[in-house]
Design a protein around this motif. Structure first.
Motif, PDB file in Angstrom:
ATOM      1  N   ASP A 141     -61.512  25.261  43.335  1.00 36.77           N
ATOM      2  CA  ASP A 141     -62.649  25.630  44.185  1.00 36.77           C
ATOM      3  C   ASP A 141     -63.472  24.413  44.613  1.00 36.77           C
ATOM      4  O   ASP A 141     -64.595  24.543  45.096  1.00 36.77           O
ATOM      5  CB  ASP A 141     -63.557  26.647  43.461  1.00 36.77           C
ATOM      6  N   GLY A 142     -62.930  23.206  44.400  1.00 36.96           N
ATOM      7  CA  GLY A 142     -63.623  21.993  44.834  1.00 36.96           C
ATOM      8  C   GLY A 142     -64.608  21.434  43.823  1.00 36.96           C
ATOM      9  O   GLY A 142     -65.096  20.324  43.983  1.00 36.96           O
ATOM     10  N   SER A 143     -64.896  22.174  42.766  1.00 41.46           N
ATOM     11  CA  SER A 143     -65.920  21.705  41.827  1.00 41.46           C
ATOM     12  C   SER A 143     -65.387  20.706  40.816  1.00 41.46           C
ATOM     13  O   SER A 143     -66.153  19.962  40.215  1.00 41.46           O
ATOM     14  CB  SER A 143     -66.545  22.901  41.099  1.00 41.46           C
ATOM     15  N   ALA A 144     -64.077  20.685  40.616  1.00 40.70           N
ATOM     16  CA  ALA A 144     -63.486  19.786  39.627  1.00 40.70           C
ATOM     17  C   ALA A 144     -62.158  19.274  40.147  1.00 40.70           C
ATOM     18  O   ALA A 144     -61.579  19.842  41.076  1.00 40.70           O
ATOM     19  CB  ALA A 144     -63.249  20.538  38.318  1.00 40.70           C
TER      20      ALA A 144
ATOM     21  N   THR B 130     -56.182  19.209  49.211  1.00 43.87           N
ATOM     22  CA  THR B 130     -55.257  18.464  48.339  1.00 43.87           C
ATOM     23  C   THR B 130     -56.066  17.816  47.222  1.00 43.87           C
ATOM     24  O   THR B 130     -57.274  17.587  47.363  1.00 43.87           O
ATOM     25  CB  THR B 130     -54.526  17.354  49.120  1.00 43.87           C
ATOM     26  N   ASN B 131     -55.411  17.509  46.123  1.00 43.11           N
ATOM     27  CA  ASN B 131     -56.223  16.960  45.030  1.00 43.11           C
ATOM     28  C   ASN B 131     -56.768  15.573  45.347  1.00 43.11           C
ATOM     29  O   ASN B 131     -57.892  15.254  44.975  1.00 43.11           O
ATOM     30  CB  ASN B 131     -55.520  17.049  43.664  1.00 43.11           C
ATOM     31  N   THR B 132     -56.022  14.751  46.096  1.00 41.06           N
ATOM     32  CA  THR B 132     -56.534  13.424  46.450  1.00 41.06           C
ATOM     33  C   THR B 132     -57.809  13.528  47.283  1.00 41.06           C
ATOM     34  O   THR B 132     -58.812  12.865  46.998  1.00 41.06           O
ATOM     35  CB  THR B 132     -55.486  12.625  47.253  1.00 41.06           C
ATOM     36  N   PHE B 133     -57.788  14.369  48.318  1.00 38.30           N
ATOM     37  CA  PHE B 133     -58.957  14.430  49.203  1.00 38.30           C
ATOM     38  C   PHE B 133     -60.115  15.205  48.583  1.00 38.30           C
ATOM     39  O   PHE B 133     -61.272  14.950  48.899  1.00 38.30           O
ATOM     40  CB  PHE B 133     -58.559  14.905  50.607  1.00 38.30           C
ATOM     41  N   GLY B 134     -59.804  16.120  47.680  1.00 36.60           N
ATOM     42  CA  GLY B 134     -60.878  16.740  46.902  1.00 36.60           C
ATOM     43  C   GLY B 134     -61.608  15.669  46.098  1.00 36.60           C
ATOM     44  O   GLY B 134     -62.837  15.601  46.074  1.00 36.60           O
ATOM     45  N   ALA B 135     -60.824  14.788  45.461  1.00 36.75           N
ATOM     46  CA  ALA B 135     -61.408  13.721  44.635  1.00 36.75           C
ATOM     47  C   ALA B 135     -62.231  12.763  45.496  1.00 36.75           C
ATOM     48  O   ALA B 135     -63.350  12.390  45.141  1.00 36.75           O
ATOM     49  CB  ALA B 135     -60.301  12.979  43.894  1.00 36.75           C
ATOM     50  N   ILE B 136     -61.687  12.363  46.647  1.00 35.14           N
ATOM     51  CA  ILE B 136     -62.414  11.445  47.531  1.00 35.14           C
ATOM     52  C   ILE B 136     -63.731  12.092  47.978  1.00 35.14           C
ATOM     53  O   ILE B 136     -64.776  11.444  48.015  1.00 35.14           O
ATOM     54  CB  ILE B 136     -61.561  11.090  48.773  1.00 35.14           C
ATOM     55  N   THR B 137     -63.667  13.363  48.303  1.00 33.61           N
ATOM     56  CA  THR B 137     -64.855  14.063  48.799  1.00 33.61           C
ATOM     57  C   THR B 137     -65.953  14.092  47.742  1.00 33.61           C
ATOM     58  O   THR B 137     -67.125  13.845  48.044  1.00 33.61           O
ATOM     59  CB  THR B 137     -64.468  15.497  49.213  1.00 33.61           C
ATOM     60  N   ARG B 138     -65.581  14.383  46.495  1.00 31.44           N
ATOM     61  CA  ARG B 138     -66.596  14.398  45.430  1.00 31.44           C
ATOM     62  C   ARG B 138     -67.148  13.003  45.149  1.00 31.44           C
ATOM     63  O   ARG B 138     -68.348  12.829  44.964  1.00 31.44           O
ATOM     64  CB  ARG B 138     -66.018  15.011  44.151  1.00 31.44           C
ATOM     65  N   VAL B 139     -66.280  11.996  45.149  1.00 29.49           N
ATOM     66  CA  VAL B 139     -66.761  10.632  44.872  1.00 29.49           C
ATOM     67  C   VAL B 139     -67.677  10.166  46.002  1.00 29.49           C
ATOM     68  O   VAL B 139     -68.719   9.556  45.760  1.00 29.49           O
ATOM     69  CB  VAL B 139     -65.577   9.659  44.658  1.00 29.49           C
TER      70      VAL B 139
END
Ligand code: 4AD
Ligand code: MG
Length: 463
Positions: A42-45, A130-139
């Protein structure tokens, strides 16, 4: 209770609780034993949570078995300790509701496990799943938040400088014009030129390349200020570090010189790296594992060491005597190309390095002239893997010296900027930190097009 996936994964919800999560399927596996394993994000983690759906669910055959990657679901059930490796808890589902189907699993653009970053740029609307862009978005969001907090805690005021402006701060002619004129039918001024007086703003207007000039005015009233927003450059460079639209953080401090400016840049970067390592541990572990094996060590090295500061003249000396053959030769007076910047940061120091006091000919008009009258009080922070991530300077606060670097046309346009040197002028300094280059440095991602949600580059503005 409806909970973000992150809270369950962080152990904030007790095992045995009834929970509901809402999100999208990252993957699904159906076992022969009549159980389906759904990975819901869900984008939170960084991680998805696993939901175990048994065939006893009323819609098991009619819906659960038909789910595919990308479907939106709501899952309710008991939070239980997980048997599987790599996850502490999972949900024993008592209900799985399909909120949104993926029309055709075969053609879902990001269904496949691994895609190239080039391909994902063509799917800018779906790549955040995708998990990469989820991570980039949170960072990225964490960094933006840390930037605002850093300045807020130190008494800086955030100034919203204009996006539309009449001045070319960098004087590099890389402006996008803002106009309502009909290009096919331009009004003429009688001298063969275009009559911009007939335009919306009754004169020429552009998208800003930097909020610096406008933020300087507020600095000379509020003492400590910063602007942070989108900036625009029509430079036709198709590289991994240039965007036509990028975000920039620009602090400006009064009663300050170049050394104070470099101190601020160093302190800000160290603070931001510390915050990201603390707050985005899951995402940073991913970048370390999959994108750049040295990224965490690299950031720690920056936090723990003083930035080396060298003079431009010394940098030229190092480059000329290092034995490396560069594509562009260097001599005193030449601007540093990316290969030179990277050599200094990567090979010479191994960490970010501050280069100071550049020849005045290669730098902008507003930089303060040094006593040698050949150089200006400029500084660039060069980072391994990227090159320049910060450009800054002490500003010319003496009207006569400033005027000597302006032509008549500029003097007229910048009348208000000159006013600041006539009414209570003081030494002041500031810099611009490129937000996407910062994000690349922090994550190890190589291309600034992957550091902004919707990259704008030559030939690409539609989507
Ligand atoms: O060195 P620059 O051009 O400096 C200025 O604009 C000053 N007015 C800033 C100031 O002193 N307040 O740009 C600052 C930084 C660069 O170091 C780089 O990180 C980033 O902005 N940058 C870009 N990032 C992405 N795409 C581009 N086309 C960029 N141009 C500059
Ligand atoms: Mg620069």
């Amino acid at each position: 209770q409806i909970i973000p996936v992150a809270r369950a994964l962080r152990g904030e919800i007790a095992v045995g609780e009834q929970v509901t999560v809402r999100g999208w399927l990252r993957s699904k596996r159906d076992s022969k034993a009549g159980i389906s394993f759904l990975a819901v994000h869900d984008g939170s983690a960084f991680d998805a949570i696993q939901a175990v759906a048994p065939e006893s669910l009323a819609n098991y055959a009619s819906e659960v078995l038909k789910l595919s990657t990308g479907c939106a679901v709501e899952v309710t059930g008991e939070l239980v300790a997980s048997q599987g490796k790599g996850q502490s808890v999972e949900i024993q589902a008592s209900a799985v509701t399909v909120v949104g189907w993926v029309e055709d699993a075969e053609t879902y653009p990001i269904a496949k496990k691994r895609h190239t970053f080039e391909y994902l740029r063509t799917q800018a609307h779906l790549r955040p799943r995708t998990n990469t862009f989820g991570a980039i978005t949170r960072v990225r969001s964490t960094l933006a938040n840390a930037i605002h907090n850093y300045f807020h805690e130190r008494g800086f005021n955030w100034i919203n400088t204009p996006i539309i402006t009449g001045s070319d701060c960098e004087g590099a002619g890389e402006l996008f014009r803002v106009s309502t004129l009909d290009l096919a039918n331009l009004p003429r001024d009688g001298k063969g030129g275009v009559n911009f007086e007939a335009d919306f703003f009754a004169g020429e207007a552009f998208l800003t390349v930097s909020g610096q000039l406008e933020v300087e005015a507020y600095c000379l009233a509020m003492s400590k200020v910063y602007t942070f927003g989108p900036t625009f450059r029509a430079e036709n460079s198709n590289t991994s570090r240039h965007l036509a639209e990028f975000w920039m953080v620009e602090p400006e401090i009064a009663f300050a010189d170049l050394a104070d400016d470099a101190d601020l840049a160093e302190d800000l970067l160290k603070h931001l790296f510390t915050r990201v390592l603390e707050e985005r541990e899951d995402d940073m572990a991913f970048f370390q594992q999959r994108i750049d094996k040295t990224v965490i060590e690299r950031l720690r090295g920056v936090i723990d060491n003083r930035f080396e500061r060298i003079d431009y003249a010394e940098a030229i000396d190092i480059l000329q005597n290092c034995g490396r053959k560069f594509e562009f030769p260097v001599a005193w007076g030449t601007d540093l190309a990316s290969e030179h910047e990277r050599f200094l940061a990567e090979e010479h120091v191994g960490r970010p390095v501050v280069v100071m006091n550049y020849p005045k000919e290669i730098k902008a008009f507003y930089m303060r002239l040094n006593d040698d009258e050949r150089t200006v009080a400029a500084m660039d922070v060069l980072a391994p893997g990227i090159g320049e991530i910060i450009g800054g300077s002490q500003r010319e606060e003496r009207l006569d010296v400033l005027d000597a670097r302006l032509d008549d046309h500029q003097k007229e346009d910048l009348w208000w900027y000159r006013d600041l040197r006539r009414y209570g002028t003081v030494p002041h300094a500031g810099f611009g930190l490129g937000f996407e280059r910062l994000l690349n440095y922090v994550t190890g991602m190589e291309n600034v097009r992957d550091a902004i949600p919707y990259p704008r580059t030559p030939g690409h503005a539609d989507f």
